[in-house]
Design an enzyme around this catalytic site. Sequence first.
Site, mmCIF file in Angstrom:
data_model
loop_
_atom_site.group_PDB
_atom_site.id
_atom_site.type_symbol
_atom_site.label_atom_id
_atom_site.label_comp_id
_atom_site.label_asym_id
_atom_site.label_seq_id
_atom_site.Cartn_x
_atom_site.Cartn_y
_atom_site.Cartn_z
ATOM 1 N N LYS A 155 0.696 -1.150 0.065
ATOM 2 C CA LYS A 155 -0.003 0.081 -0.019
ATOM 3 C C LYS A 155 0.759 1.374 -0.141
ATOM 4 O O LYS A 155 0.601 2.217 -0.791
ATOM 5 C CB LYS A 155 -0.848 -0.058 1.263
ATOM 6 C CG LYS A 155 -2.182 -1.035 1.119
ATOM 7 C CD LYS A 155 -2.844 -1.193 2.104
ATOM 8 C CE LYS A 155 -2.405 -1.941 3.429
ATOM 9 N NZ LYS A 155 -1.979 -3.294 3.259
ATOM 10 N N ILE A 156 1.755 1.240 0.751
ATOM 11 C CA ILE A 156 2.614 2.556 0.954
ATOM 12 C C ILE A 156 3.504 2.722 0.029
ATOM 13 O O ILE A 156 3.634 3.719 -0.754
ATOM 14 C CB ILE A 156 3.491 2.605 2.484
ATOM 15 C CG1 ILE A 156 2.485 2.593 3.366
ATOM 16 C CG2 ILE A 156 4.351 3.925 2.467
ATOM 17 C CD1 ILE A 156 2.943 2.428 4.873
ATOM 18 N N THR A 231 11.188 4.663 5.819
ATOM 19 C CA THR A 231 9.939 5.108 6.514
ATOM 20 C C THR A 231 9.283 3.887 7.077
ATOM 21 O O THR A 231 8.139 3.910 7.497
ATOM 22 C CB THR A 231 8.871 6.231 5.808
ATOM 23 O OG1 THR A 231 8.512 5.228 4.759
ATOM 24 C CG2 THR A 231 9.569 7.298 5.570
ATOM 25 N N SER A 232 9.981 2.752 6.940
ATOM 26 C CA SER A 232 9.460 1.445 7.101
ATOM 27 C C SER A 232 9.290 0.797 8.546
ATOM 28 O O SER A 232 8.646 0.912 9.481
ATOM 29 C CB SER A 232 9.862 0.573 5.813
ATOM 30 O OG SER A 232 8.839 -0.572 5.985
ATOM 31 N N ARG A 233 10.723 0.292 8.639
ATOM 32 C CA ARG A 233 11.078 -0.203 10.178
ATOM 33 C C ARG A 233 12.605 -0.041 10.143
ATOM 34 O O ARG A 233 13.268 -0.519 9.402
ATOM 35 C CB ARG A 233 10.698 -1.665 10.209
ATOM 36 C CG ARG A 233 9.163 -1.739 10.774
ATOM 37 C CD ARG A 233 8.763 -1.140 12.212
ATOM 38 N NE ARG A 233 7.473 -1.320 12.015
ATOM 39 C CZ ARG A 233 6.544 -0.428 11.971
ATOM 40 N NH1 ARG A 233 6.760 0.712 11.274
ATOM 41 N NH2 ARG A 233 5.258 -0.489 12.276
ATOM 42 N N ASP A 257 12.846 7.993 9.122
ATOM 43 C CA ASP A 257 11.742 8.230 9.983
ATOM 44 C C ASP A 257 11.765 7.164 10.995
ATOM 45 O O ASP A 257 11.029 7.291 12.006
ATOM 46 C CB ASP A 257 10.323 8.261 9.362
ATOM 47 C CG ASP A 257 9.041 8.545 10.174
ATOM 48 O OD1 ASP A 257 9.345 9.619 10.862
ATOM 49 O OD2 ASP A 257 8.068 7.951 10.040
ATOM 50 N N GLU A 262 14.313 1.235 17.756
ATOM 51 C CA GLU A 262 13.403 1.929 18.049
ATOM 52 C C GLU A 262 12.199 1.358 18.978
ATOM 53 O O GLU A 262 11.373 0.766 18.292
ATOM 54 C CB GLU A 262 12.694 2.550 16.844
ATOM 55 C CG GLU A 262 11.669 3.695 17.067
ATOM 56 C CD GLU A 262 10.795 3.788 15.562
ATOM 57 O OE1 GLU A 262 9.768 4.544 15.661
ATOM 58 O OE2 GLU A 262 11.288 3.253 14.589
ATOM 59 N N HIS A 294 9.430 9.015 13.731
ATOM 60 C CA HIS A 294 8.264 8.092 13.474
ATOM 61 C C HIS A 294 7.195 8.690 13.251
ATOM 62 O O HIS A 294 5.954 8.466 13.907
ATOM 63 C CB HIS A 294 8.112 6.774 14.601
ATOM 64 C CG HIS A 294 7.504 5.545 13.875
ATOM 65 N ND1 HIS A 294 7.903 4.453 14.121
ATOM 66 C CD2 HIS A 294 6.480 5.730 12.836
ATOM 67 C CE1 HIS A 294 7.101 3.504 13.411
ATOM 68 N NE2 HIS A 294 6.197 4.311 12.725
ATOM 69 N N GLN A 295 7.093 9.844 12.336
ATOM 70 C CA GLN A 295 6.025 10.524 12.302
ATOM 71 C C GLN A 295 5.319 10.488 10.947
ATOM 72 O O GLN A 295 4.281 11.129 10.393
ATOM 73 C CB GLN A 295 6.042 12.121 12.373
ATOM 74 C CG GLN A 295 7.055 12.597 11.287
ATOM 75 C CD GLN A 295 7.441 14.185 11.366
ATOM 76 O OE1 GLN A 295 8.129 14.585 12.502
ATOM 77 N NE2 GLN A 295 6.681 15.133 10.805
ATOM 78 N N PHE A 297 3.098 8.590 9.831
ATOM 79 C CA PHE A 297 1.620 8.379 9.664
ATOM 80 C C PHE A 297 0.715 9.538 10.229
ATOM 81 O O PHE A 297 -0.437 9.486 10.183
ATOM 82 C CB PHE A 297 1.443 7.176 10.865
ATOM 83 C CG PHE A 297 1.422 7.669 12.208
ATOM 84 C CD1 PHE A 297 2.559 7.704 12.804
ATOM 85 C CD2 PHE A 297 0.334 8.097 13.104
ATOM 86 C CE1 PHE A 297 2.865 8.226 14.043
ATOM 87 C CE2 PHE A 297 0.378 8.636 14.397
ATOM 88 C CZ PHE A 297 1.577 8.649 14.874
#
Length: 328
Positions: A155-156, A231-233, A257, A262, A294-295, A297
Amino acid sequence: MRITFFAAKNYDKESFNHIKQQYPALELEYWETELSVKTAGYVTDSEAICAFVSADVSAPVLEVLAGRGVKLVLMRCAGFNNVDLEAATRYGIKVMRVPGYSPEAVAEHAITLAMAVNRHIHKAYIRVRENNFSLQGLSGFNFYKKTAGIIGTGKIGAAMARICDGFGMNVIAYDTYHNPDLPFVTYVELDELFAQSDLISLHCPLMDSTYHMINLETISKMKDGVILINTSRGGLVKTDDLITGIRERKFAGVGLDVYEEETANVFENHEDDIMMSSTTARLLSFPNVIVTSHQGFFTEEALAAISRTTLDNAQAYLDNVASGTELN
Ligand code: NAI
């Protein structure tokens, strides 16, 4: 049913409170504390808890929650790599989450990081505020006609691919599954993606097979002057190797991100002080690295979708318990 929220922030309370009247069977209780073995033990009269992505939902925590009568864990996020699903099943706890609440929110953040680091917006902002209008060192490159390599076109990644296509980029991708909705994307092997891409953006999940997929060996296969965005993990990137690559001037820029380690423990909350992990601090010492907290979203649309789906999940659980059917 009472739901105890862990690590509830003001923005969580606002978005959940905004719609909670529509769910008269649900009572929401907000706790600021992080979920842990200790804090799980304080849960009383709650059949459900609600946790965020970085929460520790490991077997010991689930064991305590089960002992407190918790039957449902509502993750108000898409990712569940911190949830021990086997242990949850063992303790008879149902886990529900919010898949794909706003892929565009994360993809737009990924391209924001890429553009900011490429055009040195973080440095330009500081310079101009200090009345320094020099352009020295602020040159970037056009994305137009460059190659974007997207790793993971779910999706992303698909949203990111569409954005890059809109920029007039040549979009290549690697995924074990080829997304039929992206006719403009050319799927290639991973090594070819590393070799051809001017911009690499990570959008695959963290699994055993993807852990540390960005390491010394794969970095060496990349073009000099590449931009890397994650921006994933955090666990997709081996941080020490990334730092080596940055030191060796492999990257035009890096935008993160998410970062390794984390978890709720990385940022130790000391009242209002947020302490950074030493690894993240090392990354921040490089001028061509932008780190955000982690922003990805974090948009109005995503928050609204998260609260709506989370409460729908809780209601569906209740309805199924009432009807005696089993939720999948
Ligand atoms: P998704 O499940 O729709 O897509 C993931 C894609 O990765 C799938 O197409 C899958 O086939 C592919 N994939 C699996 N193994 C792969 C491999 N070894 N190599 C390449 N591709 C592989 O997931 P979605 O919603 O697009 O999310 C992607 C990731 O974004 C999540 O796993 C999560 O870690 C992260 N995320 C980050 C957020 C943030 O705020 N920064 C918010 C939400 C998600």
